[in-house]
Write an enzyme that holds these catalytic residues in place. Structure first.
Site, PDB file in Angstrom:
ATOM      1  N   GLU A  74      -1.911  -7.358   7.271  1.00 15.69           N
ATOM      2  CA  GLU A  74      -0.631  -7.144   7.937  1.00 15.69           C
ATOM      3  C   GLU A  74      -0.561  -7.956   9.223  1.00 15.69           C
ATOM      4  O   GLU A  74      -1.591  -8.321   9.805  1.00 15.69           O
ATOM      5  CB  GLU A  74      -0.449  -5.651   8.239  1.00 15.69           C
ATOM      6  CG  GLU A  74       0.881  -5.285   8.877  1.00 15.69           C
ATOM      7  CD  GLU A  74       2.093  -5.657   8.039  1.00 15.69           C
ATOM      8  OE1 GLU A  74       2.291  -6.867   7.783  1.00 15.69           O
ATOM      9  OE2 GLU A  74       2.852  -4.746   7.672  1.00 15.69           O
ATOM     10  N   HIS A  86       0.829  -1.208   0.000  1.00 18.21           N
ATOM     11  CA  HIS A  86       0.000   0.000   0.000  1.00 18.21           C
ATOM     12  C   HIS A  86       0.858   1.252   0.000  1.00 18.21           C
ATOM     13  O   HIS A  86       2.023   1.240   0.415  1.00 18.21           O
ATOM     14  CB  HIS A  86      -0.930   0.006   1.223  1.00 18.21           C
ATOM     15  CG  HIS A  86      -0.194   0.025   2.518  1.00 18.21           C
ATOM     16  ND1 HIS A  86       0.383   1.164   3.049  1.00 18.21           N
ATOM     17  CD2 HIS A  86       0.095  -0.981   3.387  1.00 18.21           C
ATOM     18  CE1 HIS A  86       0.975   0.865   4.182  1.00 18.21           C
ATOM     19  NE2 HIS A  86       0.825  -0.424   4.424  1.00 18.21           N
TER      20      HIS A  86
END
Length: 198
Positions: free
Chosen positions: A85, A7
């Site tokens: 994550e 990202h």
């Protein structure tokens, strides 16, 4: 093949906060990075219609994936929890410097630690879920996936794909303005056009 993307920059990245399962929005630079990645992928992929975009459901990854999808002509974005994550448990959302001051060995030689995060995920847990995602994909050469993930989970994914040891996997770069090509058991990096930091 898999094009793996991290990202774009977030507010927490800029503040040097551990994000984990917490979230923060993309910065203006992060939006520009996502657009640059989208343009790069548009140049690399001849027919976007035969590709899938799969993203972590966390907002920063999903926002990045949606920007990329728009540049590629509006491909649907699939969400998969296995690309999330790593959680740092009680350290999610805290400044890295604060955690390092309280627990000097937390970040180890790779700059990231798994087992030291109070209530967080272990390397084995992250590797198990990321590995399960990899195993669920069609075999090469039928695999045409753009995956949008995170710094640590992306390192683990590349490490598993290239059969790297834990320490070697943990020392890999985690740029927010590049794409990693996973193909034939190898990992290659393709950088975006240079962007000036804000």
């Amino acid at each position: 093949m898999i094009y793996l993307v991290r990202h774009g920059q977030t507010e927490f990245n800029r503040e040097r906060r551990i994000q984990g399962h917490n979230d923060s929005p993309l910065t203006e630079l992060g939006v520009r990075q996502a657009k640059a990645v989208g343009r790069l992928l548009r140049d690399l992929i001849r027919d976007p219609a035969v590709w899938r975009i799969v993203s972590s459901p966390l907002g920063r990854a999903r926002s990045t994936a949606e920007i990329i999808a728009g540049i590629l002509g509006g491909l649907p974005v699939e969400l998969d929890d296995r690309l999330m994550e790593m959680s740092w448990g009680a350290s999610d959302g805290r400044l890295r410097d604060e955690v390092a001051a309280e627990h000097p060995d937390t970040f180890g030689k790779t700059g990231w630690a798994f087992d030291a995060a109070t209530g967080g995920e272990s390397y084995e847990a992250v590797a198990a879920r990321v590995g399960a995602w990899l195993a669920s994909l069609p075999p090469e050469p039928d695999r045409r996936i753009i995956a949008v993930s995170h710094g640590i989970s992306g390192r683990v994914l590349r490490g598993l794909y290239a059969n790297l040891g834990r320490d070697e996997a943990g020392q890999q770069d985690v740029p927010q303005d590049a794409v990693f090509l996973l193909q034939h058991g190898g990992v290659g990096r393709i950088d975006c056009e240079p962007l000036d930091d804000l």
